[in-house]
Scaffold this motif. Structure first.
Motif, short mmCIF file in Angstrom:
data_model
loop_
_atom_site.label_atom_id
_atom_site.label_comp_id
_atom_site.label_asym_id
_atom_site.label_seq_id
_atom_site.Cartn_x
_atom_site.Cartn_y
_atom_site.Cartn_z
N LYS A 98 23.22 43.78 49.89
CA LYS A 98 22.77 43.21 48.62
C LYS A 98 23.95 42.88 47.73
O LYS A 98 23.98 41.85 47.07
CB LYS A 98 21.83 44.20 47.93
N VAL A 99 24.93 43.78 47.71
CA VAL A 99 26.13 43.54 46.90
C VAL A 99 26.93 42.38 47.47
O VAL A 99 27.40 41.51 46.76
CB VAL A 99 26.98 44.82 46.82
N LYS A 100 27.07 42.37 48.80
CA LYS A 100 27.92 41.37 49.43
C LYS A 100 27.42 39.95 49.19
O LYS A 100 28.22 39.02 49.11
CB LYS A 100 28.00 41.63 50.94
N CYS A 101 26.13 39.76 49.06
CA CYS A 101 25.62 38.40 48.90
C CYS A 101 26.06 37.78 47.58
O CYS A 101 25.99 36.57 47.42
CB CYS A 101 24.11 38.38 49.04
N PHE A 102 26.50 38.59 46.63
CA PHE A 102 26.95 38.06 45.35
C PHE A 102 28.48 37.99 45.26
O PHE A 102 29.01 37.49 44.29
CB PHE A 102 26.42 38.92 44.20
N ASN A 103 29.15 38.53 46.27
CA ASN A 103 30.60 38.62 46.19
C ASN A 103 31.26 37.99 47.40
O ASN A 103 30.66 37.85 48.46
CB ASN A 103 31.04 40.09 46.10
N TRP A 104 32.52 37.62 47.21
CA TRP A 104 33.29 37.09 48.32
C TRP A 104 33.63 38.22 49.29
O TRP A 104 34.01 39.32 48.89
CB TRP A 104 34.58 36.45 47.81
N GLU A 105 33.51 37.92 50.58
CA GLU A 105 33.80 38.93 51.59
C GLU A 105 35.27 38.93 51.99
O GLU A 105 35.85 39.97 52.25
CB GLU A 105 32.93 38.70 52.82
N LYS A 106 35.85 37.73 52.05
CA LYS A 106 37.25 37.60 52.42
C LYS A 106 37.92 36.58 51.51
O LYS A 106 37.29 35.63 51.05
CB LYS A 106 37.40 37.15 53.88
N VAL A 107 39.20 36.79 51.28
CA VAL A 107 39.96 35.90 50.39
C VAL A 107 41.32 35.62 51.01
O VAL A 107 41.94 36.51 51.61
CB VAL A 107 40.15 36.54 49.00
N LEU A 108 41.79 34.41 50.85
CA LEU A 108 43.17 34.07 51.17
C LEU A 108 43.90 33.72 49.88
O LEU A 108 43.41 32.90 49.08
CB LEU A 108 43.24 32.86 52.11
N LEU A 109 45.04 34.36 49.65
CA LEU A 109 45.93 34.01 48.54
C LEU A 109 47.16 33.34 49.15
O LEU A 109 47.86 33.95 49.96
CB LEU A 109 46.34 35.26 47.76
N LEU A 110 47.42 32.11 48.77
CA LEU A 110 48.50 31.33 49.36
C LEU A 110 49.44 30.84 48.26
O LEU A 110 48.99 30.29 47.25
CB LEU A 110 47.93 30.12 50.12
N PHE A 111 50.75 31.05 48.45
CA PHE A 111 51.76 30.69 47.46
C PHE A 111 52.85 29.84 48.13
O PHE A 111 53.45 30.27 49.12
CB PHE A 111 52.41 31.95 46.88
N ASN A 112 53.09 28.69 47.57
CA ASN A 112 54.15 27.81 48.09
C ASN A 112 55.20 27.62 47.00
O ASN A 112 54.94 26.98 45.99
CB ASN A 112 53.56 26.46 48.50
N GLN A 113 56.40 28.20 47.21
CA GLN A 113 57.45 28.04 46.20
C GLN A 113 58.45 26.96 46.58
O GLN A 113 59.48 26.81 45.93
CB GLN A 113 58.17 29.38 45.94
N SER A 114 58.14 26.20 47.63
CA SER A 114 59.04 25.10 48.02
C SER A 114 58.68 23.83 47.27
O SER A 114 57.61 23.72 46.65
CB SER A 114 58.97 24.86 49.53
N LEU A 115 59.56 22.85 47.35
CA LEU A 115 59.36 21.59 46.62
C LEU A 115 58.63 20.54 47.44
O LEU A 115 58.57 19.37 47.06
CB LEU A 115 60.72 21.03 46.19
N LYS A 116 58.02 20.97 48.55
CA LYS A 116 57.29 20.01 49.39
C LYS A 116 55.95 20.59 49.79
O LYS A 116 55.76 21.80 49.85
CB LYS A 116 58.10 19.66 50.63
#
Length: 710
Positions: A650-668
């Motif tokens: 019941k809780v899971k249906c309202f929340n994200w189960e998995k997340v990806l955090l992606l960071f690109n510090q390059s100039l391309k």
């Protein structure tokens, strides 16, 4: 030898030290003279030279008594015996510790004055009612523990007073260190009927109880004056307590400002930079000077320059209470920035006048220790200093009903004091938010006793400003120091630190017990703003690129485990025009610039959306969530996968189960592989817009953050 060429100190209850500018040609006879004329011969047992001074240590045949005058006879000359390091002995602390109430204790029928000074020989209280010209004086009585007291009959609300003490053979005048309010510029203490300082609908009996966990919190640091002083803030009481409490304020173009702006951000806590009375702004002309306020004078009384009438000792309390209550009524908890580690001017402080040498730390040569960098370190480990700190904290909690405290240079304080303070505060509000600067400074206290970052595990109720997070994300606070990830540093050690940041720094061998102890920040009032630092580090980049680097830092701050901490204006690239230390600069440098906020309204909206995601999705705050670093990513890209720990369908249906955090510090732009799954994109390139990802690869924009979820 003339009198002024030597000084004599009482260093223990039978030890006297005589310090001379020149050596005696013949070793003199030393005697101890009492007020009744009796002279006791002193035994000279040690001579030494130190820093071009000639030191003679003597033993007294009698036990010295606090609160009595003595003189030292040197042949035919005599000099007064002054208070020396005796006040820093354990015996002194044990004999004269008193845990009773201090200050001007008001009732409508009488006021009882109580002040601690075991070394004073005489003490008087001078007082006068408002509007009267002459002070009346009354002698005070001394208890065995060195507390002087006097009862003044009648209703003395707003009566002004000062103490007059005879210490070291001279009379000195002192304001009350426990004064609840003061006259303009803190010249005199004021008796206050605190009920008369309550705003409308203030409930004195109400107890504030915080039920929000630390990792469900987002702290926003504010300076009272900065926030509303801008000419186009739309605020009537600019730079004042009441200005921050005003509703429905806008710029001339209609952009929301002030309190309404705060309530729309999504933050949970406002951390107010010091509001206790400080010494560097002349309250008779408060608009002509500026200071952050880290130079405390009266620790129980609010600063007058933020009041609409600095000369009114009731209003400064009432208006600060109004601000606190208004913030709380609008869903914002209030943390006070408290400065117990030093005083504005040691020689002028009430502490030093009442008990010379007791309240501060000294080196072996009798010089004040300067780990704070401002000339003096308070000695929190001494019993009456500890009592003072805890009394002040409990007063602000009970009288002003605040929700937390941030301790300036907390590493100066001792672990025992901080833990006792936490226990007492939590007994009144179990969820009170306690945080501090745990920097290890060179003070005269054993390293293992200091309340530093290395002591975090024995200070479980405190959170700490996390320099590892700060340095791995943005790099050194110094312009010539090592760069962080957002500045292009791709070293494995930096990425490892960032992974530990995202995980919350709570591993078996790490510094914290849990993520709750980590205050994650990349900018605060100290040092350059991040935008100014990025301009120095990347002088050849355009402004858009530097702003994108700052947005990377913001994403790390909001989505790493721990407590996000935001410096006001960071969300719209606050600048102080390259000034690194703006503590006493003009409003032009320090003001919260509402025109810049207006200019970057889309970036502010993005900030609000990121906060909304963090607040709504438990996956970013749960200790149990599984976090794994993504491997086989190209240079310049860092990514993690976070898996929700909840199993309740019941809780899971309202929340994200998995997340990806992606960071690109390059100039391309970089194409990267994505773990298998039905991923949706929530955030990319500083925009929030949910759409499906129909591929096992993802193109991440230059200098940007992306958030994907299932």
């Amino acid at each position: 030898m003339k009198n002024f060429e030597a000084i004599a100190y009482m260093d223990d209850f039978s030890l006297i030290t005589i310090v001379a500018k020149k050596p005696f040609s013949i070793v003199p006879s030393f005697g101890l003279l009492q007020t009744d004329g009796i002279v006791h011969s002193l035994t000279l047992f040690k001579q030494e030279n130190y820093n071009q001074r000639y030191i003679y240590k003597c033993k007294s045949p009698i036990q010295l008594v606090m609160g009595k005058d003595y003189w030292i006879k040197i042949n035919e000359n005599q000099i007064p015996l002054q208070i020396g390091s005796i006040v820093r002995t354990e015996q002194f602390d044990s004999l004269f510790f008193d845990d009773g109430p201090l200050g001007a204790l008001y009732t409508p029928d009488s006021t009882v004055f109580k002040v601690w000074s075991p070394v004073a020989v005489e003490m008087q209280v001078k007082y006068k009612k408002t509007g009267e010209f002459d002070f009346l004086e009354a002698s005070m009585e001394r208890t065995e523990r060195g507390v002087w007291h006097f009862t003044l009959q009648g209703d003395h609300h707003l009566t002004e007073y000062i103490y007059k003490a005879r210490v070291n053979h001279v009379w000195v005048e002192i304001t009350d260190p426990y004064a609840r309010s003061v006259t303009i510029n803190g010249e005199r203490s004021v008796i206050i009927d605190l009920q008369k300082t309550d705003p409308d609908q203030w409930q004195r009996s109400e107890k504030r109880m915080n039920l929000r966990s630390k990792t469900d919190s987002i702290i926003y640091e504010l300076h009272i004056r900065d926030f509303t002083i801008h000419p186009d803030s739309g605020v009537k009481h600019k730079g004042k307590y009441l200005g921050m409490a005003e509703r429905n304020t806008t710029t001339s173009k209609g952009t929301i400002t002030g309190l309404d702006y705060l309530t729309r951000l999504g933050i949970t806590h406002v951390q107010l930079m010091p509001v206790a009375d400080f010494g560097s702004v002349d309250e008779t002309k408060p608009d002509s000077q500026y200071n952050w306020g880290y130079d405390p004078v009266h620790f129980f009384a609010p600063e007058g320059s933020y009041a609409t009438e600095p000369s009114n000792p009731v209003l400064r309390i009432q208006e600060l209470k109004t601000l606190i209550r208004t913030l709380q009524d609008n869903g914002l908890s209030v943390i006070l920035d408290v400065v117990f580690n030093h005083v504005y001017k040691l020689e002028e402080s009430s502490f030093e006048k009442l008990v010379p040498g007791y309240y501060f730390r000294y080196d072996a040569g009798g010089n004040p220790v300067n780990g704070t960098g401002v000339g003096n370190d308070t000695a929190s480990e001494r019993k009456m200093v500890r009592k003072f700190i805890i009394d002040a904290l409990l007063y602000w909690l009970n009288e002003y009903k605040v929700d937390g405290f941030r301790f300036d240079l907390m590493g100066i304080h001792d672990v025992e004091t901080m833990n006792i303070a936490a226990q007492k505060l939590k007994s009144l509000n179990p969820g009170i938010f306690l945080l501090g600067e745990g920097w290890d400074l060179n003070t005269n206290l054993e390293p293992e006793k200091r309340a530093t970052l290395s002591s975090a595990k024995v200070l479980p109720d405190y959170s700490f400003f996390n320099d590892s997070f700060r340095d791995s994300v943005k790099g050194s606070i110094f312009t010539g120091g090592t760069a962080g990830f957002i500045n292009g540093n791709q070293e494995h050690s930096v990425k490892d630190q960032i992974l530990r940041s995202v995980k919350g720094y709570s591993g078996t061998n790490d510094r914290f017990l849990s993520a709750e102890q980590s205050i994650n920040y990349t900018e605060c009032h100290d040092n350059h703003t991040l935008f100014d630092l990025l301009k120095i580090r990347h002088p050849n980049e355009n402004e858009r690129q530097r702003k994108k680097r700052q947005q990377l830092a913001l994403a790390f701050t909001l989505f790493s485990r721990g407590v996000p901490f935001i410096h006001s204006g960071q969300e719209f690239y606050r600048t102080k025009y390259g000034v690194e230390n703006s503590y006493n600069m003009s409003d032009r440098i320090n003001a919260f610039n509402w025109h810049d906020c207006e200019k970057h309204k889309n970036d502010v909206k993005y900030f609000q959306e990121l906060i909304k995601i963090r607040n709504e999705q438990p996956v970013f705050r749960e200790e149990e969530s599984r976090i794994n670093r993504l491997h086989e990513l190209p240079d310049g890209v860092f990514g993690v996968e976070i898996n929700h720990s909840l199993t309740d369908k019941k809780v899971k249906c309202f929340n994200w189960e998995k997340v990806l955090l992606l960071f690109n510090q390059s100039l391309k732009a970089v194409e990267i592989p994505i773990p298998q799954g039905s991923w949706k994109i929530a955030v990319e390139n500083e925009k929030y817009a949910v759409r499906n990802l129909d591929s096992n690869k993802y193109l991440i924009h230059p200098l940007s953050f992306s958030l994907l979820f299932v």
